[in-house]
Design an enzyme around this catalytic site. Sequence first.
Site, PDB file in Angstrom:
ATOM      1  N   CYS A  12       0.889  -1.157   0.053  1.00  0.00           N
ATOM      2  CA  CYS A  12       0.109   0.050  -0.147  1.00  0.00           C
ATOM      3  C   CYS A  12       0.787   1.344   0.073  1.00  0.00           C
ATOM      4  CB  CYS A  12      -0.817   0.059   1.252  1.00  0.00           C
ATOM      5  SG  CYS A  12      -1.823  -1.537   1.609  1.00  0.00           S
ATOM      6  N   GLY A  38       0.602  -0.493  -5.128  1.00  0.00           N
ATOM      7  CA  GLY A  38      -0.496  -1.242  -4.665  1.00  0.00           C
ATOM      8  C   GLY A  38      -1.378  -0.983  -5.961  1.00  0.00           C
TER       9      GLY A  38
END
Length: 474
Positions: A12, A38
């Site tokens: 992320c 991501g």
Amino acid sequence: MRAEIKGLNEECGVFGVWGHIDAASITYYGLHSLQHRGQEGAGIVVTDGDKLNIHKGMGLVNDVFNTDSLQHLKGHGAIGHVRYTTAGGSDFINCQPLLFNSQTSSLALAHNGNIVNATALKHQLEHQGSIFQTTSDTEVIAHLIKRSGYPNLQDSIKNALTMVKGAYALACLVEDAMIVALDPNGLRPLAIGKLGDAYVVSSETCAFDIIGAEYIRDVQPGELITINDEGMHVDRFSLATNRSICSMEYVYFARPDSSVDGINIHMARKNLGRKLADEAPVEADVVTGVPDSSISAAIGYAETSGIPYELGLIKNRYVGRTFIQPSQALREQGVKMKLSAVRGVVEGKRVVMVDDSIVRGTTARRIVRLLKEAGAAEVHVRISSPPIINPCYYGIDTSTKGELIASTKSVEDIREEMGADSLAYLSVDGLKDGIGRPDNMPNCGQCLACFTGEYPTEIFPEADHPYDKVLGGK
Ligand code: SF4
């Protein structure tokens, strides 16, 4: 080379802005430059001072947002998130930011990292009556904040963060403030910048360049920083800090144009290549790097060894997510979609192939074969990081220990399996020296756990594999 080919996946990226009339668009551009962290989902939450609005979805930033959706996100503060999923499929419910509404206020959270005691905390919270809507460890943080019950939000967040263990670069948004925090080990990067009078935060500084923001500093481990209309207020939730930034950010994850703790990623990788040339020289005609993340290290190896750098491998940039991939049978016949060897460069040559890491070994084996099929006389594999022998519990999907080829096989066995003429890895000392972080901190302030097994935090037994067994994927 990026995650889907190699088997190492970043989990992320977070971005936030406060004090800009078009906060959603700024966040969109910021997320776009963090897309490499991501690709499964993206989202933005915006505040106009009265309420929070959200738009999120599965897919790339470009798939999730268009002009219309951005126009509906009006406000001067925003946080955003790009996400990689390791388990399950299209679990929109886990897409971040997570937004929680209550009668008095709302709270949005965007998180990069992994909470290692999430399962235990979740059991405890459920026992006390909490009902979870997602399988994300980030939701645990939200419940802890809500249950802390301090009149002041910052005190509630501080209290919650003393209970969670692991890695978190966290951006929170409420109606009148953006709050960011970094875990006491500072395992994931998080930087602050300024865009005119507005403040911006980002997992990587490359996002600042895209939007024309100026880098101010990295968020320090244990800091809780509130940004609102009065400016930036720095507080701490922990004094027991021990900087342990993920080494793989320098080796592989971060973009070459980002800097982490003031060290440019491209330069760090180039130095790793130089160290590798010192530690593992070989007689050869050309050096080539596996695109994209190993190019910098290959240039460094070439510079130090005096062997010319050449573009021996080309990445096909247009293999999209929806492209019909060849079947296993076609793959075996040699249909290769992602990389090609440049015959004119490697034919008849002794090639040094620099790659940044080996996880399962399948990719390296394929690339060696590609080079040999293109006529390379010899292929010498040089890896600009030490062997990965332990799983990561901090937000990188490195597979279970048994899947890590270096955890069960010797360097010679791996070399033989991949069909290379020689194979050498960088040493742990070479990694530390090459990155060049201050040497007055333990391990130069780096996490080296996947190479050494020395984890900077307690590891909880249930977290045998972070995503399969903790919460089933973020
Ligand atoms: S275990 Fe490895 S991949 Fe995970 S945070 Fe530490 S250095 Fe990074």
